[in-house]
Structure formats: C-alpha cells, structure tokens
Design a protein around this motif. Structure first.
Motif, PDB file in Angstrom:
ATOM      1  N   SER A 120      31.246  72.731  31.939  1.00  0.00           N
ATOM      2  CA  SER A 120      30.856  74.066  32.387  1.00  0.00           C
ATOM      3  C   SER A 120      31.523  74.488  33.689  1.00  0.00           C
ATOM      4  O   SER A 120      32.026  75.611  33.794  1.00  0.00           O
ATOM      5  N   SER A 180      33.959  77.711  33.504  1.00  0.00           N
ATOM      6  CA  SER A 180      33.553  78.861  34.315  1.00  0.00           C
ATOM      7  C   SER A 180      34.647  79.250  35.293  1.00  0.00           C
ATOM      8  O   SER A 180      34.898  80.442  35.522  1.00  0.00           O
ATOM      9  N   GLN A 213      23.835  73.555  33.532  1.00  0.00           N
ATOM     10  CA  GLN A 213      22.685  74.385  33.195  1.00  0.00           C
ATOM     11  C   GLN A 213      22.812  75.838  33.655  1.00  0.00           C
ATOM     12  O   GLN A 213      22.309  76.750  32.999  1.00  0.00           O
ATOM     13  N   THR A 214      23.475  76.085  34.771  1.00  0.00           N
ATOM     14  CA  THR A 214      23.509  77.412  35.376  1.00  0.00           C
ATOM     15  C   THR A 214      24.611  78.275  34.764  1.00  0.00           C
ATOM     16  O   THR A 214      25.748  77.822  34.624  1.00  0.00           O
ATOM     17  N   HIS A 215      24.274  79.502  34.427  1.00  0.00           N
ATOM     18  CA  HIS A 215      25.270  80.451  33.908  1.00  0.00           C
ATOM     19  C   HIS A 215      25.991  81.102  35.080  1.00  0.00           C
ATOM     20  O   HIS A 215      25.359  81.497  36.069  1.00  0.00           O
ATOM     21  N   TYR A 244      33.064  79.090  26.392  1.00  0.00           N
ATOM     22  CA  TYR A 244      32.160  78.811  27.496  1.00  0.00           C
ATOM     23  C   TYR A 244      31.367  77.552  27.127  1.00  0.00           C
ATOM     24  O   TYR A 244      31.420  77.071  25.999  1.00  0.00           O
ATOM     25  N   HIS A 245      30.610  77.050  28.086  1.00  0.00           N
ATOM     26  CA  HIS A 245      29.965  75.760  27.843  1.00  0.00           C
ATOM     27  C   HIS A 245      28.739  75.854  26.949  1.00  0.00           C
ATOM     28  O   HIS A 245      27.947  76.780  27.041  1.00  0.00           O
ATOM     29  N   TYR A 246      28.605  74.906  26.064  1.00  0.00           N
ATOM     30  CA  TYR A 246      27.307  74.490  25.549  1.00  0.00           C
ATOM     31  C   TYR A 246      27.390  73.033  25.149  1.00  0.00           C
ATOM     32  O   TYR A 246      28.479  72.495  24.918  1.00  0.00           O
ATOM     33  N   LEU A 277      25.768  78.549  26.639  1.00  0.00           N
ATOM     34  CA  LEU A 277      25.953  79.350  27.853  1.00  0.00           C
ATOM     35  C   LEU A 277      27.075  80.376  27.669  1.00  0.00           C
ATOM     36  O   LEU A 277      27.842  80.640  28.586  1.00  0.00           O
ATOM     37  N   ASP A 278      27.142  80.962  26.505  1.00  0.00           N
ATOM     38  CA  ASP A 278      28.189  81.937  26.232  1.00  0.00           C
ATOM     39  C   ASP A 278      27.959  83.221  27.040  1.00  0.00           C
ATOM     40  O   ASP A 278      26.883  83.428  27.614  1.00  0.00           O
ATOM     41  N   ASP A 279      28.980  84.070  27.077  1.00  0.00           N
ATOM     42  CA  ASP A 279      28.938  85.309  27.840  1.00  0.00           C
ATOM     43  C   ASP A 279      29.094  86.492  26.891  1.00  0.00           C
ATOM     44  O   ASP A 279      30.175  86.717  26.335  1.00  0.00           O
TER      45      ASP A 279
END
Length: 474
Positions: free
Chosen positions: A84, A88, A105-107, A136-138, A149-151
């Motif tokens: 992530s 990011s 964990q944080t977006h 993005y991360h998951y 944690l997609d955007d």
C-alpha cells in the motif's frame, strides 16, 4: 480538522524544500503528436529474477519480449517495500512522507483528499480509465474479489476477479504455519486451466476490455496477483523447474555480524527453514512468476492482434522487490537491494527498443513520464522526474538518486541508492548505519560504515539522504 491542516502544511513544506523535477520544470510537458493508449501492467511482489534481468534459471519469455520492445531500467527502486505505501506513492506522484501511508489499512485520500491520481488524470482527459485486478492495495489472498483500498475517483470501470486459487485455500501447504497465507512461504500446484485462476481471469477481463474499447483512447490498468504468496499456479508451471536445481541465494559466513538489528525483517534467518524447504518455497515462487508471465503474454498477444501495439504505451512494474534468502531474509519490508529494487519496463511506440538503462530511477517517476508522453498536464507538483530523456537515450546524463524507506515499529529506516552505493540510516543513525559499495560488493555482504577509507563517501551520502527526506531534518 486540525490534522487535515497539519498534513496540508507538511505537504507544502516538503514540496517547497524539494528540487523541482524535470517533469514540471520549464514550460511544462510537451504535447504528444498523437494520442497514445496506456497499458499499465502491475505485478505483485515480483523481484528482478527474470530472464531479461539476467536470471537464466527463471522462465519469463513474455516479459522478456516486452523488454525487447522497449527500455529496461536496471536500477529502478520502490519508495517503500510494502504494497500500500508503494502503490499510494506511485499513483499519487508523492513520496510516502507526503501520503503518510506507511501501513496497509489507511486510505491515501484520508490524508490527501484532493490529489489527482495517475489514472484519474487520464480519466479527466477523456480517456476510458479501467482497472482489472490489484492496482491500489488490497490484501492478498484475503481480499481477492473485493475493491479493498481502491479509489473510486480513478476509474470508469473496476473489475475484481476471483479464481479457484481463492476458493481452494484450504488445500495450500504452508511451510511457515505461524504466519498468515499472505505473508507465509506457502504454495499449491493446482489442477485446471490458467483461465480458472485469479490471474488468468485478470488477463481474460483485460482482453475483453481491449476489445470493447479498441476504438477509443484508454488507460487500462492490469494488476496481477502472483507471485505474491501464497504461490499458487497450475501444476504445469511447477513442472518447468526441477526443485533440486533451484539456486539459493549466495551466503557468506558472518554475513549478519555487521548488519544493524533493525535492518532484519525475517527473524530468525530464513525463519528456521532447512535448505530443502527453502528450495521448495523458491521453486513455487518461480513457478508462479512463469504462470503470471504467461498471462502477461496473453494480454500482449491480444494487443498485437487488435493492431493496438503501435499506438499504446506499455509500462510494466512491480510494487517492490522480494528477498528470497538474501541475508536470510524473505519477502519485502527491508532496505536490502533485492527488496528495494524492482523491474520496470517502458515500451513506447516508435521509441527505443531492446535497450537498458543503468541510471537510478524510481517508481515515483512513472506518473510524470506518462503525463509527458501523453501530453497531459497533472496540474499539481509531482515529486518524480520524467524518464523521457532516458527513454530516448538510456545512457543520457542523469544525477538523480533513488530513495527507499521502511518503518520498523516506531522507527524508520531510510536509504539512498546511487549508481555505485547504497547508504542507509535506521532511526536517523541511532539504530545503525549501512554502506555498501555495489561496484565491488553487489550482494551487500560488507557494511563499510566503519571503514576510514569511506569517510568522505559517508559524509556525501548522508547529505544526499537528508536532501531526499527534508522533513526529517527539521
């Protein structure tokens, strides 16, 4: 509210102290002569154990042929060797100390709500922006089939494939059973076809979108999951390698004696696995590389079949490197070369083909490079440099180092890589310092920090490190 303004102030301070990268110096990006598509290929946890990077044991024919079509960067580095934080940074064009993403964990939009991401830039400029798989991360494998944690602002379309590898997790063998599957040395040689696996479905969905959008400009992000653990692939890919012949990382007696304790992620060394168990794990890692490579090949083949290759920029990257036993370390979250270094390949229509560049570059440089190649103005300051001079001439003059950092509990390790040296400070030197001369010691076996011969070099690199992390010098 106070936290939001504090973060905004930190961003303004850091950008004010950082030298302006080439991507927005002068008159800004030049307009491209034609509107290129972008095929943006991300690979999860892939190190440089590829044929095109000189590993003659690993079979990666499709990534190798992509390298022959473009420019391979031999010294490309992640900004943070964890999924992530790395993604990011790359996708926002900002370093981790600006995104403030150091964990899983944080977006990033909690800290930078108004940032325009790389795919969002293309979406805002009349490109069809689509994501298939992990960009993005998951968490893998826990969040396979979800948005993680997609955007949402980045895409017109999002596809989250889920294959039999996810459904058959109970059959996976875990060599490190005290660790969860996503951070374990765990594997399965499965039955069935490529197309039944999550990565096979990623390729199939990407091919479907290519066919649907072949007549309009697109930014297609294709995120493959393997070789991220657990290492799952059809059995035929395991059969391509003889486990007894899998080459383990070189070792040196007393290797860890001069390495700071904070530098070590894998404790005890090799998590106590025997030589045979390490070969078993590495066999599986390499099998999944070859499986993933075959799925990359399916997408490249379709791009060729649709006659889109001559108008599509292709970039392939991994979010970070991967230790496979170097210094007894496995996976990521370290600042050693095998963890910090990543594969990075650009193929530009009509551009340089089959060349490599030994300049130090960063994943952070992808955003400004694609912006310039496609004639798009990011409308914001990016912290990377456009690689277009190196795409034209891979040996062009270039004095930009690469910076990588990691968090270890409550402290940070921060590293600067030049073409010749790696210099690392843990907790600003209080928890240890490392210096490696890659000209004579590419395996980083000898920490030269206490060598009188390198006093001037240490001073120079310490200054370079502080320049790259100006907020830490306050």
């Amino acid at each position: 509210m106070k936290r939001k303004y504090a973060l905004a102030g930190a961003l303004a301070l850091l950008l004010a102290q950082c030298p302006a990268p080439e991507s927005y110096a002068g008159d800004g990006p030049k307009k491209a002569k034609q509107q290129y598509n972008v095929l943006f290929i991300a690979v999860d946890d892939l190190n440089n154990d590829l044929g095109c990077y000189g590993n003659t044991f690993v079979k990666s024919p499709n990534i190798d042929r992509l390298a022959r079509r473009g420019v391979r960067f031999d010294k490309a580095y992640t900004q943070f060797p964890l999924c992530s934080p790395s993604r990011s940074s790359l996708l926002t064009g900002q370093r981790p100390d600006v995104t403030r993403i150091y964990e899983l964990q944080t977006h990033f939009r909690q800290n930078l709500p108004d940032i325009v991401t790389l795919p969002q830039l293309f979406k805002n400029n009349n490109y069809y922006s689509a994501r298939v798989g992990k960009i993005y991360h998951y968490g893998v494998p826990g969040q396979i089939g979800t948005d993680g944690l997609d955007d949402t602002l980045s895409w017109h379309r999002r596809v989250n494939p889920r294959g039999r590898d996810k459904d058959e997790e109970a059959l996976i063998k875990n060599l490190t059973p005290d660790r969860g599957l996503g951070s374990a040395l765990a594997w399965r040689a499965t039955e069935g076809t490529d197309e039944e696996q999550t990565d096979g479905k990623v390729a199939s969905e990407a091919i479907r979108i290519l066919n649907e959008k072949k007549d309009e400009p697109f930014f297609l992000a294709v995120g493959f999951y393997r070789p991220h653990s657990p290492y799952v692939a059809p059995k035929k890919y395991f059969d391509m390698y003889e486990e007894s012949k899998v080459p383990l990382a070189p070792e040196k007696e007393g290797d860890l004696d001069d390495i700071p304790e904070a530098a070590l992620f894998t404790k005890p060394a090799n998590w106590g696995l025997s030589v045979d168990q390490r070969k078993e794990a590495l066999h599986a890692y390499y099998a999944t590389i070859t499986f993933m490579d075959a799925q990359v090949g399916r997408v490249l083949d379709e791009l060729d079949r649709l006659k889109l290759t001559d108008k599509t920029i292709i970039v392939l990257w991994s979010d970070h490197g991967y230790n496979v036993g170097q210094h007894g370390q496995w996976m990521k979250q370290s600042l050693f070369e095998n963890s910090a270094r990543v594969p990075l390949i650009f193929s530009v229509p009509g551009g340089t083909r089959g060349k490599s560049s030994s300049r130090t570059v960063e994943l952070l440089d992808i955003y400004p490079t694609l912006s310039e190649l496609c004639g798009l103005d990011p409308g914001q300051k990016l912290q990377g440099y456009s690689l277009t001079p190196l795409l034209k001439n891979p040996a062009a003059a270039w004095d930009k180092p690469a910076y990588t950092q990691v968090r270890r509990g409550n402290i940070f390790g921060r590293s600067v890589r030049t073409e010749h040296y790696r210099y690392t400070e843990w907790d600003e030197g209080r928890a240890g310092i490392e210096l490696y001369d890659h000209g004579s010691d590419p395996d980083e076996f000898t920490n030269l920090y206490k060598s009188d011969k390198y006093t001037a070099t240490l001073k120079e690199l310490a200054g370079l490190l502080k320049k790259g992390y100006p907020l830490t010098a306050q």
